[in-house]
Design an enzyme around this catalytic site. Structure first.
Site, PDB file in Angstrom:
ATOM      1  N   GLU A  69       9.796  32.598  23.606  1.00  0.00           N
ATOM      2  CA  GLU A  69       8.804  31.662  23.313  1.00  0.00           C
ATOM      3  C   GLU A  69       7.548  32.194  23.353  1.00  0.00           C
ATOM      4  O   GLU A  69       7.071  32.189  24.371  1.00  0.00           O
ATOM      5  CB  GLU A  69       8.971  30.268  23.912  1.00  0.00           C
ATOM      6  CG  GLU A  69       8.496  29.001  22.944  1.00  0.00           C
ATOM      7  CD  GLU A  69       6.872  28.890  23.350  1.00  0.00           C
ATOM      8  OE1 GLU A  69       6.245  29.189  22.389  1.00  0.00           O
ATOM      9  OE2 GLU A  69       6.459  28.303  24.104  1.00  0.00           O
ATOM     10  N   CYS A 115       0.645  23.721  23.801  1.00  0.00           N
ATOM     11  CA  CYS A 115       1.872  24.221  23.376  1.00  0.00           C
ATOM     12  C   CYS A 115       1.986  24.004  22.156  1.00  0.00           C
ATOM     13  O   CYS A 115       2.119  22.843  21.747  1.00  0.00           O
ATOM     14  CB  CYS A 115       2.915  23.846  24.315  1.00  0.00           C
ATOM     15  SG  CYS A 115       4.413  24.919  24.206  1.00  0.00           S
TER      16      CYS A 115
END
Length: 593
Positions: free
Chosen positions: A296, A330
């Site tokens: 990620e 995020c």
């Protein structure tokens, strides 16, 4: 009516019973986690009274030094583990996993309930620790750390076992006498290297999936968030002890690049949250042991606003998406595309809000934004802004910085709104990870789709329109892993959904069913449906030694099973039965000249 009435009564009674059972509180023990300052540090002599203003060093040593970015107060240090120390931690975790793999889902759910109870009862403590270590505000810590983690625990409690049980699949035409299923077994030791932006959730996210699926996990926390990470480990260890789990099932390790490299070479799967550059290094290391990797990586999410929206409503969401936690968000929105018809109105509303925002030490006063966690990151942000200004962009609004200490001035960057931007500017191409809002015009849906896809990143997008159909049509054309329609980042709160991106944003998924099963060895199993009454027997024509008509038999069998026309299949089936009834012997071994 007489037949249905008893069924209605029974269903109603069952519903009432379920409701009454919900009113009975579960028997969940409390855990005690020492949260005194001296216990949070590696050395008991490093107390708050001995804290001082810390000047970070660019040189890596055998210690990970910890400090509050908002005030630059020293917090202490943790050891930078060497390769042999990391391998020893992994070996201990591997031993613990062999015992934990035999644990029941009941025991695993109790572990989750204990964690959930502690989190709910100690929200302020958890958020304060995160705030001190990363500089974010308490409200940002609650939104990004507490709510997301509680949602994940709640989803695992409700559905986790369901998605880890054997899943039966169709067996196909040739295997009607069999059953086919997929089993999900623990992989062993999961390794995770996580970023600093959400120190609590970034530990709990991979840990919850790994432990619930029967694995152990060793997590290397960022050198920028080691102080908080080692405290959060205490919570996990206390909860594991409360359910009788083996020691060392979950480990948190601290260090720099050498520590991470040793972890990659020792575990059975790697999960990495961080930059594309480091992600590529991890892939190269993982290739030596051929372990699976979930990456990620960076994001440069497009935030698209069509002309038919409620502007004030969308502006509030946009500012939150762009400026939350001074860029510690995020999957943050970093590129804003607004239709030309509402561009001026949208920018004016944004500027009005941003000018009222103040950044400052989050635990000292009431500030809207906190500090930037990483040393010198404000210099990178200013460099991106300067490049945009040199190429014609314009700053139309900035927030302010509150009363901060002299030593912490470089840890703050005021929220900034920039217009007249285009894709030649680094600000629209490189991940900023900061409180900057570049806003660009677009004229048509086709144009904005092209702009949104003009990026090396592909993590997420958000599309706003008064027409749900239009918003979905735009989002469906954007090459990314996560999309929100008339909202921003809401998909992450749906923990049944996978999370991850494409291109330089990485690959693989965590969260959701896919993330949970990614922690498993996926095994296909086929067995006899009516054993021992019906067993697999090789037809006589294709038994060794092969018969003369073996190929003719096989040819007819294929058509009988897979022919497109039912009459052709029936004819082929007759040929199969006819071949089976023929007393043909094995084919001749006579040589043909």
């Amino acid at each position: 009516m007489a037949f249905w009435w008893p069924l209605v009564v029974i269903a109603f009674a069952v519903a009432i019973c379920k409701f009454l059972l919900m009113l009975i509180p579960p028997n969940v023990p409390s855990i005690d986690v020492d949260a005194s300052d001296s216990e949070l540090l590696d050395d008991g002599s490093q107390t708050k009274e001995n804290s001082f203003i810390y000047i970070p060093s660019r040189r890596q040593t055998d210690k990970v030094q910890c400090y509050e970015p908002a005030t630059m107060k020293y917090l202490g240090y943790y050891p930078a583990l060497k390769a042999d120390e990391v391998k020893e931690r992994v070996a201990q975790a591997r031993k613990a996993q062999k015992a934990w793999a035999k644990s029941s889902f009941k025991q695993r759910r109790q572990f989750l309930r204990i964690l959930l109870k502690y989190i709910i009862e100690h929200q302020a403590l958890i958020c304060e620790v995160s705030s001190r270590d990363t500089g974010k505000t308490m409200i940002d810590a609650s939104l990004g750390e507490i709510m997301t983690t509680c949602e994940k625990i709640t989803w695992l409690l409700a559905e986790g076992e369901k998605w880890l049980k054997p899943e039966y699949r169709s067996c196909g035409r040739s295997m009607l006498h069999k059953t086919a299923k997929v089993e999900f077994h623990p992989l062993g030791v999961i390794g995770a290297i996580v970023s600093w932006n959400y120190p609590f959730h970034n530990i709990f996210n991979p840990m919850l999936a790994a432990v619930f699926s029967g694995n152990s996990i060793v997590i290397k926390v960022s050198e920028h968030a080691s102080w908080s990470g080692c405290f959060y480990l205490r919570i996990i260890q206390a909860a594991l002890a409360a359910v009788g789990a083996p020691e060392n099932l979950v480990e948190v390790i601290t260090g720099f690049a050498e520590t991470g490299e040793a972890l990659v070479s020792s575990v059975d799967k790697m999960i990495f949250v961080g930059s594309p550059g480091v992600g590529k290094m991890i892939m190269r290391s993982a290739a030596d042991t051929l372990i699976p990797v979930t990456l990620e990586l960076g994001g440069k999410d497009a935030f698209i606003v069509c002309e038919d929206v409620d502007v004030p409503h969308v502006v509030q969401i946009a500012v939150r998406g762009a400026l939350q936690s001074s860029g510690q968000n995020c999957a943050g929105a970093e590129r804003f595309y607004v239709h030309k018809d509402i561009y001026a109105t949208f920018v004016a509303e944004v500027v009005k809000i941003v000018k009222a925002i103040t950044a400052g030490p989050p635990l000292v006063g009431k500030y809207d934004m906190g500090a930037i966690c990483m040393q010198e990151h404000s210099e990178k942000l200013q460099s991106l802004v300067n490049d945009a200004l040199d190429k014609g962009a314009e700053i139309v609004g900035r927030g302010s910085v509150g009363n901060i200490g002299e030593g912490a001035v470089d840890q703050y960057f005021p929220p900034t709104v920039i217009v007249n931007v285009n894709h030649t500017m680094k600000l629209m191409q490189e991940e900023a990870f900061g409180p900057i809002m570049p806003i660009m015009k677009f004229s048509s849906d086709d144009e904005v789709v092209k702009l949104a896809n003009d990026s090396k990143y592909g993590l997420g997008c958000a599309v706003f329109s008064g027409s749900q159909r239009r918003a979905k049509a735009i989002a469906s054309q954007i090459h990314c892993g996560v999309a929100a329609i008339n909202d921003f980042a809401s998909s992450y709160m749906c923990q049944s959904l996978p999370f991850g991106g494409v291109k330089d944003s990485g690959f693989g998924r965590f969260a959701g069913i896919e993330g949970l099963r990614a922690c498993c060895l996926v095994k296909s199993v086929v067995e006899d449906r009516w054993w021992p009454l019906v067993k697999t027997k090789i037809p006589k024509p294709i038994q060794y030694p092969l018969s003369e008509n073996s190929f003719e038999f096989q040819e007819s069998l294929v058509e009988a099973l897979y022919g497109l026309n039912v009459w052709d299949r029936l004819r082929a089936l007759v040929d199969v039965l006819k071949t089976l009834s023929e007393p043909n012997g094995p084919k001749s071994n006579k040589r043909v000249d």
